[in-house]
Scaffold this active site. Sequence first.
Site, PDB file in Angstrom:
ATOM      1  CE1 TYR A  11      10.952  32.195   1.550  1.00  0.00           C
ATOM      2  CE2 TYR A  11      11.491  29.852   1.354  1.00  0.00           C
ATOM      3  CZ  TYR A  11      10.981  31.021   0.814  1.00  0.00           C
ATOM      4  OH  TYR A  11      10.503  31.023  -0.472  1.00  0.00           O
TER       5      TYR A  11
ATOM      6  CE  LYS B  67      -0.419   0.026   5.046  1.00  0.00           C
ATOM      7  NZ  LYS B  67      -1.324   0.013   6.215  1.00  0.00           N
TER       8      LYS B  67
END
Length: 364
Positions: free
Chosen positions: A259, A34
């Site tokens: 940043y 999955k």
Amino acid sequence: MLNPRAEISLNHLRNNYNYIQSKVKDVKIMAVVKANAYGHGIVEVSKLLSQEGVHGFCVALTQEVRELIDSQIKNPILHLGRISSSELDIYESGQVRCTINSFEDVKLISDYAYKKNISVISHLKVDTGMGRLGVNIDEFNKVLDQIKSCNNIHIEGVFSHFSTSEEEDVQYRDHQIDQFRKVVLKVKEVMPSVKYFHIANSAAILTCSEAWFNMVRPGISIYGVSPLGVPHEGLLPVMKMKAPISLLKNIKKDFPVGYGRRYVAKKNEKIFIVQAGYADGIPTEFSNKGKIEINNMLYSIIGKVSMDLIAVLDHVGKVNIEQDVVFWGSDSLRLEVLSKQYNKIPYEFLTGVSKRVKREYVDA
């Protein structure tokens, strides 16, 4: 190419599968693929494991079921998720096994199978203590009686799922095993045709042979990562997360990087910019803390991890543009260790690798 890449070692994948199979011996393996095979590529992983002799595959979503079928995978597929009334057609061919989690599921499947004049192969899930999907254990006998009255539901397997198998305290794990043993005995008594019983995930495969029964469901261990918090000698990392250096740069003392000016140069420094960021699956927790590896040497990430770029302090001065750095998957950067350092679980690293990261399959 100035693009991040996930290098997937097919040899390591083979090694891990064969190690698990040698450990559990004649027990059937249903590999969990999955979430795009935990980020490794569901089609490529499933094809290789099919060649290696895996019994079948477990997935969570009907979308994943269809992806396997469309890629010509012929092994049995166990759909672990809830049954959808709008997608019952996936169970018609007999390749896909549905999971029965409730009384409602039994009626839904039985009515559909009756209309189509087919028998739907199913696995019954019993909740022995996880508290999510599965028939409550105190309702188990009633559900069995309901299923026995349905001629068009074929119960191939019965299973459950552990809540605490990764933990050192095994008391609750053993409680679940005891509960599941009672389930197994009852099923064998009233439905002797049921073939498979399974509860063991990766942690239980590695630590508890009593939980193997005659089928196991390895997930993260197939991909070379131990869920137990430390690397396992029998498992090799399948994914090596890599990205290229895109720019070399000199910055002066007191000049900020990234940043928020979270890093300010302490002196005149050399840095390099790596073409990868959180949009590729690099955790923001690496900001001002993480390490990357080049030629078996570790370098420090500085400033904030941004969407596409990461800055790294060059304390050696021997790196080159387009040279690859490694974020995890090497001997020095094992996910078992990184997960502890950043208070995450290794599953997050692997499944967080985004679609824009190219998967490169190598036989190394």
